[in-house]
Scaffold this motif. Sequence first.
Motif, short mmCIF file in Angstrom:
data_model
loop_
_atom_site.label_atom_id
_atom_site.label_comp_id
_atom_site.label_asym_id
_atom_site.label_seq_id
_atom_site.Cartn_x
_atom_site.Cartn_y
_atom_site.Cartn_z
N GLY A 29 -84.20 -17.55 44.73
CA GLY A 29 -85.35 -16.97 44.06
C GLY A 29 -85.73 -15.66 44.71
O GLY A 29 -86.16 -15.63 45.87
N ILE A 30 -85.54 -14.55 43.97
CA ILE A 30 -85.84 -13.20 44.46
C ILE A 30 -86.55 -12.46 43.34
O ILE A 30 -86.04 -12.40 42.22
CB ILE A 30 -84.56 -12.43 44.84
CG1 ILE A 30 -83.64 -13.25 45.74
CG2 ILE A 30 -84.90 -11.09 45.48
CD1 ILE A 30 -82.23 -12.67 45.86
N ALA A 31 -87.72 -11.91 43.62
CA ALA A 31 -88.45 -11.12 42.62
C ALA A 31 -88.93 -9.82 43.24
O ALA A 31 -89.38 -9.81 44.40
CB ALA A 31 -89.64 -11.92 42.07
N TRP A 32 -88.87 -8.75 42.48
CA TRP A 32 -89.23 -7.41 42.96
C TRP A 32 -90.35 -6.85 42.10
O TRP A 32 -90.21 -6.71 40.89
CB TRP A 32 -88.01 -6.51 42.90
CG TRP A 32 -88.22 -5.06 43.22
CD1 TRP A 32 -87.99 -4.01 42.38
CD2 TRP A 32 -88.65 -4.48 44.46
NE1 TRP A 32 -88.25 -2.82 43.00
CE2 TRP A 32 -88.66 -3.08 44.29
CE3 TRP A 32 -89.03 -5.02 45.70
CZ2 TRP A 32 -89.04 -2.22 45.31
CZ3 TRP A 32 -89.41 -4.16 46.71
CH2 TRP A 32 -89.42 -2.77 46.52
N ASP A 33 -91.47 -6.54 42.74
CA ASP A 33 -92.58 -5.83 42.12
C ASP A 33 -92.36 -4.35 42.42
O ASP A 33 -92.76 -3.86 43.48
CB ASP A 33 -93.91 -6.34 42.69
CG ASP A 33 -95.12 -5.55 42.20
OD1 ASP A 33 -94.95 -4.67 41.33
OD2 ASP A 33 -96.23 -5.82 42.71
N GLY A 34 -91.71 -3.67 41.48
CA GLY A 34 -91.33 -2.29 41.73
C GLY A 34 -92.51 -1.35 41.88
O GLY A 34 -92.45 -0.39 42.65
N ARG A 62 -93.09 -4.70 46.35
CA ARG A 62 -93.21 -5.98 47.04
C ARG A 62 -92.03 -6.85 46.69
O ARG A 62 -91.63 -6.93 45.52
CB ARG A 62 -94.51 -6.69 46.66
CG ARG A 62 -95.76 -5.93 47.07
CD ARG A 62 -97.00 -6.78 46.83
NE ARG A 62 -97.18 -7.10 45.43
CZ ARG A 62 -98.08 -7.98 44.97
NH1 ARG A 62 -98.84 -8.65 45.82
NH2 ARG A 62 -98.20 -8.19 43.67
N LEU A 63 -91.47 -7.52 47.68
CA LEU A 63 -90.31 -8.38 47.49
C LEU A 63 -90.71 -9.82 47.81
O LEU A 63 -91.25 -10.10 48.88
CB LEU A 63 -89.17 -7.93 48.41
CG LEU A 63 -87.83 -8.64 48.27
CD1 LEU A 63 -87.24 -8.44 46.88
CD2 LEU A 63 -86.85 -8.14 49.33
N PHE A 84 -92.61 -16.55 49.86
CA PHE A 84 -92.74 -15.56 50.92
C PHE A 84 -92.68 -14.16 50.34
O PHE A 84 -91.77 -13.85 49.56
CB PHE A 84 -91.61 -15.72 51.94
CG PHE A 84 -91.62 -17.01 52.68
CD1 PHE A 84 -92.27 -17.14 53.91
CD2 PHE A 84 -90.98 -18.14 52.17
CE1 PHE A 84 -92.26 -18.34 54.61
CE2 PHE A 84 -90.98 -19.35 52.86
CZ PHE A 84 -91.63 -19.45 54.09
N GLU A 85 -93.63 -13.33 50.70
CA GLU A 85 -93.48 -11.89 50.46
C GLU A 85 -92.91 -11.31 51.74
O GLU A 85 -93.44 -11.55 52.84
CB GLU A 85 -94.82 -11.23 50.14
CG GLU A 85 -94.67 -9.73 49.88
CD GLU A 85 -95.99 -9.01 49.72
OE1 GLU A 85 -96.02 -7.77 49.94
OE2 GLU A 85 -96.99 -9.66 49.36
N ILE A 86 -91.82 -10.58 51.63
CA ILE A 86 -91.16 -10.03 52.81
C ILE A 86 -91.01 -8.53 52.70
O ILE A 86 -91.06 -7.95 51.60
CB ILE A 86 -89.77 -10.67 53.04
CG1 ILE A 86 -88.82 -10.39 51.85
CG2 ILE A 86 -89.90 -12.17 53.27
CD1 ILE A 86 -87.39 -10.84 52.08
#
Length: 261
Positions: free
Chosen positions: A234-239, A243-244, A255-257
């Motif tokens: 599960g990987i999501a990107w808020d461009g 935020r990753l 987790f936000e990393i």
Amino acid sequence: MSRWLLLPLLALAGPAGAAPPQAASAVMARQPALVVPVIVRRTPHDPAAFTEGLVWHGGALIESVGLEGRSDVRRVDPVSGKVTLRRTIPAAQFGEGLALWKGEAISLTWHDGIAHRWTAATLKPLGTMRYSGEGWGLTSDATSLIRSDGSATLTFHDPATMKVRRTVTVTFAGRALDQINELEMVDGQILANVWHQPVIVAIDPRSGVVTRVIDLRAIVAEVGARDPEAVANGIAWDGKARRLFVTGKRWPTMFEIRLPK
């Protein structure tokens, strides 16, 4: 499983095995950079969710959840982790990867060769498309949907028809890397989970070469999952906010990393 993947990670810490210095140097020269993420924050995640796909859209996370009879796509509040909207997938199908395309969310199925189309904002069903082979992970670039199938191959599809446009082989230090799973496009690179591995790899979409390895071992250890299938996925990107987000199957935490530059 690509069990050999952990060997290059260990090699980064010092010499391994009895390879001659010249050979070891040649191998090390091809190693992708190893980066350790910084945890920015932790938020709740549904511990029953068998996460297969994750994207950011309109201030919320959209998540695709797997297992026959329990598969759905859902909008999730990024602060509380609560599911605010849910649409089920037919009980015989195993939901898989998820990607955004022009206001739609496209979700795969594992063995059925069916891609479901949903309105991203409301998850209203918009129909289906067919493709050949297994569906694992899915992401998109400016022109294509990009699918993984558990092999070392990434397949680029026409988003309107799922017709295959091209394929690329993922390679790690010159060797094909299989078990590529969940995908997310971030700044022109494909980030990918590798099934049963505590890493995310960054892949050049043109060549398939792994350029970086993101070390999730500390995060996996913190989760402390006892279920062997509760793997990082599960990987999501808020461009917009850059935020990753990362999580895993049946993980209680999102987790936000932040990655080092």
